[in-house]
Design an enzyme around this catalytic site. Structure first.
Site, PDB file in Angstrom:
ATOM      1  CG  MET A   8      -3.912  -4.167  -4.445  1.00 44.48           C
ATOM      2  SD  MET A   8      -2.385  -3.391  -4.865  1.00 44.48           S
ATOM      3  CE  MET A   8      -1.403  -4.824  -5.218  1.00 44.48           C
TER       4      MET A   8
ATOM      5  CE  LYS B 110      -0.009  -4.567  -1.762  1.00 38.23           C
ATOM      6  NZ  LYS B 110      -0.677  -5.395  -0.760  1.00 38.23           N
TER       7      LYS B 110
ATOM      8  CG  LEU C  97      -8.515  -3.322   3.922  1.00 41.63           C
ATOM      9  CD1 LEU C  97      -9.987  -3.492   4.199  1.00 41.63           C
ATOM     10  CD2 LEU C  97      -7.864  -2.496   4.998  1.00 41.63           C
ATOM     11  CG  ASP C  98      -3.954  -4.344  -0.142  1.00 43.72           C
ATOM     12  OD1 ASP C  98      -4.180  -5.558  -0.081  1.00 43.72           O
ATOM     13  OD2 ASP C  98      -2.807  -3.866  -0.157  1.00 43.72           O
ATOM     14  CB  ALA C  99      -7.517  -8.512  -2.242  1.00 46.89           C
TER      15      ALA C  99
END
Lengths: 75, 130
Positions: A60, B83, A55-57
């Site tokens: 990022m 993060k 999901l956070d690829a």
């Protein structure tokens, strides 16, 4: 030069918004499924972890490009 | 209590980390064929991804079991926020403090590590938890 900062702000803002919505859906489903079948909770947590990584690829990578715009292109 | 410890041990987090670090070293060596600066930048770009990801995995598995489901979800939200913040701080620190930096190597290795991590999590499935 201001347009670069606006672009970086749009990238960061949209990325944070999308991640927030995705994690809210993911966390809600995790809570719902854990309440329905408590014995499956560890397995569901692992699946949630895997999906969270996917999901956070894109956000990022967006953070990386936004920092590049702010500190290299505009700096 | 023993059940929680057992469940943590059965997750292949160390295996994921070792494979990610090995891939990072290989990519850095490949980039270092172009120049030493490119190899160094590629390694730093990979580290910017790996370090926040390790923190995320550590925080994600702080709580386990259906009884702690709400704590688990809260911890997951905080871990994700930290993060993203760590990634942003890492990039900012590299672009400010590392004066000669090979930007294509840095960003390319970072993007490849992000994709590789997702693929690894699918390929190396955790063992069945008892």
């Amino acid at each position: 030069m201001e347009i670069v900062f606006i672009a970086a702000a749009i990238i960061l803002g949209c990325g944070a918004l999308a991640t927030g919505i995705g994690f809210a859906l993911l966390g809600g489903k995790l809570l719902e499924s854990s309440a329905r079948q408590p014995e499956m909770a560890p397995s569901l947590q692992t699946k949630t972890f895997i999906m969270a990584g996917l999901l956070d690829a894109v956000p990022m990578i967006g953070v990386g490009i936004a920092m590049y715009l702010i500190f290299v292109v505009a700096g | 209590m023993t059940r929680i410890k057992k469940a943590i041990i059965q997750l292949p987090l160390i295996k994921w980390l070792v494979i990610e670090m090995a891939a990072l070293v290989i990519f850095s060596l490949l980039w270092s064929l172009e120049s030493r600066l490119a190899g160094y930048s590629a390694f730093v770009g990979g580290l910017i991804f790996v370090i926040p990801n390790v923190y995320f995995a550590h925080r994600m598995y702080r709580y386990q079991g259906a009884r702690h489901a709400h704590l688990m979800v809260g911890s997951m939200f905080r871990a994700e926020g930290v993060k993203l913040a760590l990634t942003a701080v890492g990039f900012a620190a590299v672009f400010i403090l590392m004066e000669p930096v090979h930007v294509p190597a840095l960003l390319f290795t970072f993007a490849v590590m992000v994709v590789l991590s997702g693929v690894l999590h699918f390929l190396i499935q955790p063992k069945r938890q008892l």
